[in-house]
Design an enzyme around this catalytic site. Structure first.
Site, PDB file in Angstrom:
ATOM      1  N   TYR A 288       0.845  -1.197   0.000  1.00 14.65           N
ATOM      2  CA  TYR A 288       0.000   0.000   0.000  1.00 14.65           C
ATOM      3  C   TYR A 288       0.873   1.237   0.000  1.00 14.65           C
ATOM      4  O   TYR A 288       2.042   1.201   0.402  1.00 14.65           O
ATOM      5  CB  TYR A 288      -0.945   0.016   1.206  1.00 14.65           C
ATOM      6  CG  TYR A 288      -0.264   0.271   2.534  1.00 14.65           C
ATOM      7  CD1 TYR A 288       0.216  -0.783   3.300  1.00 14.65           C
ATOM      8  CD2 TYR A 288      -0.100   1.565   3.012  1.00 14.65           C
ATOM      9  CE1 TYR A 288       0.838  -0.557   4.513  1.00 14.65           C
ATOM     10  CE2 TYR A 288       0.520   1.805   4.233  1.00 14.65           C
ATOM     11  CZ  TYR A 288       0.990   0.741   4.983  1.00 14.65           C
ATOM     12  OH  TYR A 288       1.614   0.967   6.181  1.00 14.65           O
ATOM     13  N   CYS A 289       0.314   2.338  -0.501  1.00 15.38           N
ATOM     14  CA  CYS A 289       0.961   3.646  -0.405  1.00 15.38           C
ATOM     15  C   CYS A 289      -0.158   4.688  -0.322  1.00 15.38           C
ATOM     16  O   CYS A 289      -1.320   4.328  -0.161  1.00 15.38           O
ATOM     17  CB  CYS A 289       1.900   3.897  -1.583  1.00 15.38           C
ATOM     18  SG  CYS A 289       1.073   3.923  -3.175  1.00 15.38           S
ATOM     19  N   THR A 290       0.185   5.969  -0.434  1.00 11.55           N
ATOM     20  CA  THR A 290      -0.809   7.023  -0.199  1.00 11.55           C
ATOM     21  C   THR A 290      -1.980   6.962  -1.181  1.00 11.55           C
ATOM     22  O   THR A 290      -3.133   6.876  -0.784  1.00 11.55           O
ATOM     23  CB  THR A 290      -0.144   8.411  -0.305  1.00 11.55           C
ATOM     24  OG1 THR A 290       1.081   8.364   0.403  1.00 11.55           O
ATOM     25  CG2 THR A 290      -1.037   9.491   0.253  1.00 11.55           C
TER      26      THR A 290
END
Ligand SMILES: [Zn+2]
Ligand SMILES: [Zn+2]
Length: 401
Positions: A288-290
């Site tokens: 996951y990331c922003t």
């Protein structure tokens, strides 16, 4: 898409229909369709392009909705659907109050081949300038990444402009293919100025970047499915959660099972920096990331390295917060605009994180180290912030000696 039809002369039954759509240029198919319409029904199609919008004007005797819908189908079939993801709210009144804010922060990306990034960037620059949109838009041969801000209507229109610019995105014609846009209400534009550039979207380590195959970058998980997988991990199912961001972003907030990435920039990240070994080639890897784009690139890198089960959180933590809420999340979410950080899910509901410096207080403050040679991003509790006087722990310590 806007469809307007009106009988302009009741005596002769002359009708004018216009289909406004955000796609410049006219495809050969559209020209053929136009010629056919013109001969069959004596309709006269013409194209007008005010401010980058293409407009199909049909004038003719005897009006049929069937013909109009045929046009509409053709045009909309060549466009990505725009999907908006907006924050969840505590109550209907909170939602209304928030929606009445005059501006928005719009964030989206698109992984697609761009033939002429320089020219594409110029078009976006012009469009954004004309609509007083500020923020960052990067265009490369691999796609487009944008975090912009402006008046609500302009942000929405920009998203449609972009979707119309890339009708050829793989799967665009397939049902469900969409441009996922995170749209947050704000009081004023969240960036100081507009920067539109033809440049790399994401900087991976050169060794990873060289041979990326952007067609193969792992599998998207909808937020609800991600939540189920996280619960599965808790109950002992195999898998690793990978935070594809930087240390300071993790310090401010993260999914509970994710380890601190251990890197200050994405360019330093590698499978081994995340603790992955050849033993993990069949381990389910949950990234996951922003907003999702870093996972697209790092996912492609992991696939290239032979990791077989690569999953990425669709739309990133922003979309997760909007859809699922703060379930499984701790702290806040770092964002790259004036706001610095936002809540995941409802404001104030996520469990708070302990200060990474003293371990005691609650993370509340965020700054760049005042030593310009260092300029490191620091996350801390209020007491630590006061003690460190705008520096990071190391620089403050050195000053003290
Ligand atoms: Zn502290
Ligand atoms: Zn420092």
């Amino acid at each position: 898409m806007l469809v307007k039809a009106a009988c302009t002369n009741e005596v002769t039954q002359r009708w004018t229909a216009s289909l406004g759509y955000t796609r410049t240029g006219v495809s050969p198919t559209l020209v053929r369709l136009a010629q056919k319409s013109a001969t069959e029904a004596r309709w006269r199609p013409s194209w007008l392009s005010p401010g980058g919008l293409a407009n199909v004007l049909l004038t003719g005797l005897g009006f049929t909705w069937k013909r109009l819908l045929k046009w509409r189908r053709h045009i909309s079939g060549r466009k990505l659907t725009v999907e908006f993801s907006s924050p969840a709210y505590l109550s209907e009144s909170a939602r209304l109050a928030s929606e009445q804010l005059p501006c928005r922060v719009l964030a989206f990306y698109l992984v697609t081949a761009v033939r002429d990034p320089r020219r594409e960037a110029l078009l976006h620059k012009q469009w954004c300038r004309d609509h007083s949109i500020v923020g960052r838009v990067w265009v490369s041969s691999r796609g487009i990444n944008a975090q912009v801000s402006g008046r609500t209507a302009d942000c929405v229109q920009y998203a449609h402009f972009v979707a119309g610019r890339f009708p050829g995105v793989k799967g665009a014609k397939a049902k469900g293919a969409s441009l996922l846009c995170k749209l947050d209400p704000v009081l004023e534009p969240a960036f100081p100025r507009l920067r539109v550039k033809a440049k790399k979207l994401i900087s991976l380590a050169p060794e990873l970047d060289r041979s990326l195959d952007m067609e193969d970058r792992g599998q998207d998980l909808e937020p609800g499915e991600w939540q189920r997988r996280m619960q599965g991990l808790e109950s002992g199912k195999p898998g690793k959660v990978l935070d594809i961001r930087n240390n300071y972003e993790w310090d401010l907030g993260h999914f509970a099972p994710a380890k601190r990435p251990g890197t200050e920039e994405l360019v330093e990240m590698s499978p081994s920096s995340l603790g992955l070994t050849s033993e993990d080639k069949d381990t389910p890897l949950y990234m996951y990331c922003t907003g999702g784009i870093r996972c697209e690139f790092f996912g492609a890198a992991l696939r290239k390295k032979g990791f077989r089960q690569v999953y990425k959180l669709k739309g990133g933590v922003q979309h997760y917060g909007n859809t699922v809420g703060d379930e499984g999340w701790k702290g806040r979410l770092f964002v790259f605009d004036r706001r610095n950080s936002v809540a995941v899910g409802l404001e104030g509901s996520a469990s708070q994180l302990a200060c990474p410096i003293c371990g005691g207080g609650v993370v509340e403050e965020f700054w760049n180290c005042a030593n310009l040679d260092c300029n490191r991003r620091v996350v801390a509790c209020r007491a630590c912030a006061e003690r460190l006087l705008g520096c990071c722990q190391e620089c403050r310590h050195r000053q003290g000696q």
